[in-house]
Scaffold this active site. Structure first.
Site, short mmCIF file in Angstrom:
data_model
loop_
_atom_site.label_atom_id
_atom_site.label_comp_id
_atom_site.label_asym_id
_atom_site.label_seq_id
_atom_site.Cartn_x
_atom_site.Cartn_y
_atom_site.Cartn_z
N HIS A 105 0.85 -1.19 0.00
CA HIS A 105 0.00 0.00 0.00
C HIS A 105 0.88 1.23 0.00
O HIS A 105 1.86 1.32 0.73
CB HIS A 105 -0.96 0.01 1.19
CG HIS A 105 -0.30 -0.25 2.51
ND1 HIS A 105 0.07 -1.51 2.92
CD2 HIS A 105 0.06 0.59 3.50
CE1 HIS A 105 0.63 -1.44 4.12
NE2 HIS A 105 0.65 -0.17 4.49
N LEU A 106 0.49 2.18 -0.84
CA LEU A 106 1.17 3.46 -0.93
C LEU A 106 0.36 4.47 -0.12
O LEU A 106 -0.81 4.69 -0.41
CB LEU A 106 1.25 3.88 -2.40
CG LEU A 106 1.90 5.23 -2.70
CD1 LEU A 106 3.32 5.30 -2.17
CD2 LEU A 106 1.87 5.49 -4.21
P1 5GP Z 1 1.36 0.37 7.44
O1 5GP Z 1 1.58 0.66 8.90
O2 5GP Z 1 1.31 -1.12 7.16
O3 5GP Z 1 2.28 1.10 6.51
O4 5GP Z 1 -0.08 0.96 7.10
C1 5GP Z 1 -1.26 0.29 7.34
C2 5GP Z 1 -2.34 1.33 7.41
O5 5GP Z 1 -3.60 0.68 7.32
C3 5GP Z 1 -2.36 2.13 8.72
O6 5GP Z 1 -2.14 3.51 8.45
C4 5GP Z 1 -3.74 1.84 9.31
O7 5GP Z 1 -4.32 2.96 9.92
C5 5GP Z 1 -4.53 1.37 8.09
N1 5GP Z 1 -5.58 0.44 8.40
C6 5GP Z 1 -5.51 -0.62 9.26
N2 5GP Z 1 -6.69 -1.28 9.27
C7 5GP Z 1 -7.50 -0.63 8.39
C8 5GP Z 1 -8.85 -0.83 7.96
O8 5GP Z 1 -9.54 -1.78 8.38
N3 5GP Z 1 -9.35 0.04 7.05
C9 5GP Z 1 -8.62 1.09 6.57
N4 5GP Z 1 -9.22 1.89 5.68
N5 5GP Z 1 -7.34 1.31 6.94
C10 5GP Z 1 -6.81 0.47 7.84
#
Ligand code: 5GP
Ligand code: ZN
Length: 119
Positions: A105-106
């Protein structure tokens, strides 16, 4: 199922892409879906993901370069649609730097002042 399979049965973002779990979707393209982060860190905080499951940005770039490029063009389109000339794009890769969802994810962040380097 391998890490680069099209769909991972236990992946949160695969489920948002498929509609099994709701997401506030703001933009779609042939290979990508963009939806608002559930815990936004800026006035615009959108996640742009490939429809296919890849665990991180490098795996996506190796396996589907067109989708990799499309993440960036989709993020630029969302930024423009929300009125931002300036924005930050982030790929976290690995738990050690904060990756918590292992479907590429970006992060598109915009709409507030930001510092450098990031924390
Ligand atoms: P990472 O920390 O892996 O770079 O980013 C994951 C992102 O996914 C986080 O910013 C978090 O807030 C978001 N996220 C986690 N669970 C969900 C969800 O169920 N729905 C959405 N829209 N975002 C989520
Ligand atoms: Zn996935």
């Amino acid at each position: 199922m391998s890490d680069t399979s099209a769909v991972e049965s236990d992946c949160l973002f695969c489920k948002i892409v498929s509609g099994e779990i709701p997401g506030e979707i703001v933009h779609v393209t042939e290979r990508t879906v963009a939806f608002r982060d559930i815990n936004g860190q800026a006035p615009t905080h959108v996640l742009v993901v490939p429809r296919a499951h890849y665990p991180n940005a490098a795996a996506l770039a190796a396996g589907d370069p067109e989708a990799s490029a499309e993440l960036v063009t989709a993020a630029a389109a969302v930024a423009a649609a929300e009125g931002h000339d300036d924005y930050r794009l982030v790929f976290n890769t690995g738990a050690g730097v904060g990756q918590t969802v292992f479907h590429t994810h970006l992060h598109l962040l915009a709409g507030r002042a930001m510092t450098w380097p990031p924390g």
